[in-house]
Design an enzyme around this catalytic site. Structure first.
Site, PDB file in Angstrom:
ATOM      1  N   ASP A   1       0.851  -1.307   0.000  1.00 19.51           N
ATOM      2  CA  ASP A   1      -0.079   0.067   0.079  1.00 19.51           C
ATOM      3  C   ASP A   1       0.858   1.359   0.085  1.00 19.51           C
ATOM      4  O   ASP A   1       2.001   1.273   0.066  1.00 19.51           O
ATOM      5  CB  ASP A   1      -0.600  -0.055   1.207  1.00 19.51           C
ATOM      6  CG  ASP A   1      -2.143   0.522   1.105  1.00 19.51           C
ATOM      7  OD1 ASP A   1      -2.448   1.110   0.029  1.00 19.51           O
ATOM      8  OD2 ASP A   1      -2.985   0.079   1.907  1.00 19.51           O
TER       9      ASP A   1
ATOM     10  N   GLU B   1      -1.104   1.679  -5.356  1.00 20.54           N
ATOM     11  CA  GLU B   1      -0.708   3.304  -4.988  1.00 20.54           C
ATOM     12  C   GLU B   1      -1.902   4.286  -5.637  1.00 20.54           C
ATOM     13  O   GLU B   1      -1.690   5.123  -5.998  1.00 20.54           O
ATOM     14  CB  GLU B   1       0.653   3.542  -5.560  1.00 20.54           C
ATOM     15  CG  GLU B   1       1.159   3.662  -6.633  1.00 20.54           C
ATOM     16  CD  GLU B   1       0.598   4.791  -7.490  1.00 20.54           C
ATOM     17  OE1 GLU B   1      -0.286   4.684  -8.259  1.00 20.54           O
ATOM     18  OE2 GLU B   1       1.356   5.874  -7.420  1.00 20.54           O
ATOM     19  N   TRP B   2      -2.958   3.369  -6.085  1.00 27.00           N
ATOM     20  CA  TRP B   2      -4.444   4.087  -6.202  1.00 27.00           C
ATOM     21  C   TRP B   2      -4.145   4.858  -7.373  1.00 27.00           C
ATOM     22  O   TRP B   2      -5.089   5.579  -7.964  1.00 27.00           O
ATOM     23  CB  TRP B   2      -4.690   4.997  -5.290  1.00 27.00           C
ATOM     24  CG  TRP B   2      -4.574   4.329  -3.746  1.00 27.00           C
ATOM     25  CD1 TRP B   2      -4.967   3.162  -3.091  1.00 27.00           C
ATOM     26  CD2 TRP B   2      -3.837   5.101  -2.715  1.00 27.00           C
ATOM     27  NE1 TRP B   2      -4.483   2.938  -2.075  1.00 27.00           N
ATOM     28  CE2 TRP B   2      -3.994   4.197  -1.412  1.00 27.00           C
ATOM     29  CE3 TRP B   2      -3.182   6.383  -2.487  1.00 27.00           C
ATOM     30  CZ2 TRP B   2      -3.399   4.398  -0.364  1.00 27.00           C
ATOM     31  CZ3 TRP B   2      -2.689   6.667  -1.194  1.00 27.00           C
ATOM     32  CH2 TRP B   2      -2.693   5.450  -0.190  1.00 27.00           C
ATOM     33  N   GLY B   3      -3.347   4.509  -8.493  1.00 28.76           N
ATOM     34  CA  GLY B   3      -2.869   5.208  -9.722  1.00 28.76           C
ATOM     35  C   GLY B   3      -2.559   6.517  -9.815  1.00 28.76           C
ATOM     36  O   GLY B   3      -2.577   7.114 -10.791  1.00 28.76           O
TER      37      GLY B   3
ATOM     38  N   ASP C   1     -10.107   3.540  -3.384  1.00 30.33           N
ATOM     39  CA  ASP C   1     -10.627   2.221  -3.088  1.00 30.33           C
ATOM     40  C   ASP C   1     -12.254   2.267  -3.376  1.00 30.33           C
ATOM     41  O   ASP C   1     -12.887   3.131  -3.652  1.00 30.33           O
ATOM     42  CB  ASP C   1     -10.981   2.398  -1.206  1.00 30.33           C
ATOM     43  CG  ASP C   1      -9.818   2.012  -0.835  1.00 30.33           C
ATOM     44  OD1 ASP C   1      -8.683   1.984  -1.549  1.00 30.33           O
ATOM     45  OD2 ASP C   1      -9.529   1.863   0.515  1.00 30.33           O
TER      46      ASP C   1
HETATM   47  C1  GLA Z   1      -6.071   1.380   1.525  1.00 27.14           C
HETATM   48  C2  GLA Z   1      -6.026   0.213   0.411  1.00 27.14           C
HETATM   49  C3  GLA Z   1      -7.199  -0.603   0.713  1.00 27.14           C
HETATM   50  C4  GLA Z   1      -7.096  -1.456   1.952  1.00 27.14           C
HETATM   51  C5  GLA Z   1      -6.723  -0.274   3.394  1.00 27.14           C
HETATM   52  C6  GLA Z   1      -6.196  -0.931   4.429  1.00 27.14           C
HETATM   53  O1  GLA Z   1      -6.999   2.235   1.670  1.00 27.14           O
HETATM   54  O2  GLA Z   1      -6.525   1.088  -0.872  1.00 27.14           O
HETATM   55  O3  GLA Z   1      -7.501  -1.549  -0.214  1.00 27.14           O
HETATM   56  O4  GLA Z   1      -5.878  -1.928   1.931  1.00 27.14           O
HETATM   57  O5  GLA Z   1      -5.903   0.708   2.970  1.00 27.14           O
HETATM   58  O6  GLA Z   1      -6.137  -0.003   5.480  1.00 27.14           O
END
Ligand code: GLA
Length: 409
Positions: free
Chosen positions: A157, A190-192, A212
């Site tokens: 993450d 890393e969410w893009g 998310d």
């Molecule tokens: C981030 C990630 C999620 C999850 C949470 C855990 O938000 O994007 O998928 O793993 O952390 O805290």
């Protein structure tokens, strides 16, 4: 002659210690040969968040087998955030002793004994998103520890990473995993933010493309400092990324919410789209306690086969009309998957005239030309044949639902 030999020996020795192949070189490239089709498994986060312990994980592994999910292709049992305890005086990480009293090695052994694989979670920063110890500065030790435990998959993450650059940070953990030697699927989370699709294919096997997922069909959830996104919002964010996907490298639109509370038709549409875009299929529900509708969606062999097709071509949106989207995905053996997705709140009619709609996919150089070839049509969810492409296809798609077809010669 003697002198020449001596020179050659010395030269070779010094080349060996200073040149390529010395002990100082690091390997920043992912393990090859893994995740040749989108990874399938389960992850604790969507349903259980921080409430994870060894009893839950063992029961989930049991349910993965007894429910038929394992037979349908699901392999990884992944523990997300909050499994961590403290680091010891040498810096090695240990699980929370109250939640995982038997330790991670025993848990991995149990999971492996069922023919499944085990995944774990860490973070490139000082702390995970849930405030547990992150791997920053401890990457090589953490990788050693995971290898000792028998970990097969790492979701890594991006919280608390001030001052770090994503590509470099992910390369560090890859080098650490390589050094530890046990093949691990690396899930870049890393969410893009920093276009991981551009550098991710070398470093990891899948990369999150968005923030998310939120358990709704069509909404945005505002948490104040951050937002999470419904299934349709996540889908729209995949635009322009399909050329980065293929065997060993996948766009990851986040884990499944199937079985977590949406109505069955929305879960079916969600699963259909994750199949069409070759997304990792990581279930996020309580496998110990699923309705038969949820299980039927998650284990639908023909829908899974679309996702797992060995060409690994991510599908694309071909048309959009009255909130109905037509998606296409080229499959092996000249087959095509076709999906009609109704995003609106009312049932919608579709009418698709195959013979007068030749389709060619620039990226994969594949054609669906029903004027030249007559395809048989199979309705995947209904599990029945629906004639062929000589006639236009007419149907009604219920609200927030999808019709999934496979065309074959
Ligand atoms: C981030 C990630 C999620 C999850 C949470 C855990 O938000 O994007 O998928 O793993 O952390 O805290």
């Amino acid at each position: 002659m003697k002198n020449v030999l001596l020179f050659l020996t010395l030269f070779t020795l010094s080349a060996a210690s200073f040149g390529q192949g010395n002990n100082y070189a690091q390997n920043y490239k992912k393990f090859e040969g893994l995740a040749q089709t989108p990874p399938m498994g389960w992850n604790s986060w969507n349903k259980f968040a921080c409430n994870v312990d060894e009893k839950l994980i063992r029961e989930i592994a049991d349910a993965m087998v007894s429910s038929g999910m394992k037979d349908a292709g699901y392999t990884y049992i992944n523990i997300d955030d909050c499994w961590h305890g403290d680091r010891d005086s040498l810096g090695f990480i240990h699980p929370d002793p109250r939640r995982f009293p038997s330790g991670m090695k025993a848990l991995a052994d149990y999971i492996h004994s069922k023919g499944l694989k085990m995944g774990i979670y860490s973070d490139a920063g000082s702390q995970t998103c849930g405030g547990r110890p992150g791997s920053r500065g401890y990457e090589f030790q953490d990788a050693q520890q995971y290898a000792k435990w028998g970990i097969d998959y790492l979701k890594y993450d991006w919280c608390n990473t001030e001052g770090l650059k994503a590509e470099g940070a992910y390369k560090t953990i890859t080098a650490a995993l390589r050094k530890a030697g046990r093949p691990v699927v690396l899930s870049i989370c890393e969410w893009g933010n920093d276009k991981p699709w551009e550098w991710g294919p070398e470093v990891g096997h899948l990369w999150r493309t968005t923030g998310d997922i939120y358990n709704c069909f069509d909404c945005v959830k505002d948490h104040g400092t951050w937002k999470s996104f419904g299934v349709m919002q996540i889908l729209d964010k995949q635009e322009g990324l399909r050329q980065y996907a293929g065997p060993g490298q996948w766009n990851d639109p986040d884990m499944l919410e199937v079985g977590n509370g949406m109505p069955v038709h929305e879960d079916r549409a969600h699963f259909s789209m994750w199949a069409m875009i070759a997304a990792p299929l990581i279930a996020g529900n309580d496998l110990r306690n699923m309705s038969k509708e949820t299980l039927a969606i998650l284990t639908h062999k023909e829908a899974i086969a679309i996702n797992q097709d060995k060409l690994g071509i991510q599908g694309f949106r071909y048309a959009k009309k009255d909130s109905v989207e037509t998606w296409l995905k080229p499959l092996d053996n000249g087959k095509w998957a076709v999906c009609f997705l109704n995003r609106s709140n009312t049932p919608q009619k579709v009418n698709f005239d195959w013979k007068n709609t030749p389709i060619s996919d620039e990226l994969s150089k594949r054609e669906l030309n029903a004027a030249k070839t007559t395809y048989k049509i199979r309705d995947v969810w209904a599990r029945k044949a629906q004639g062929n492409t000589k006639k236009a296809y007419a149907a009604t798609v219920p609200r927030h639902d999808a019709i999934l077809l496979v065309l074959s010669e």
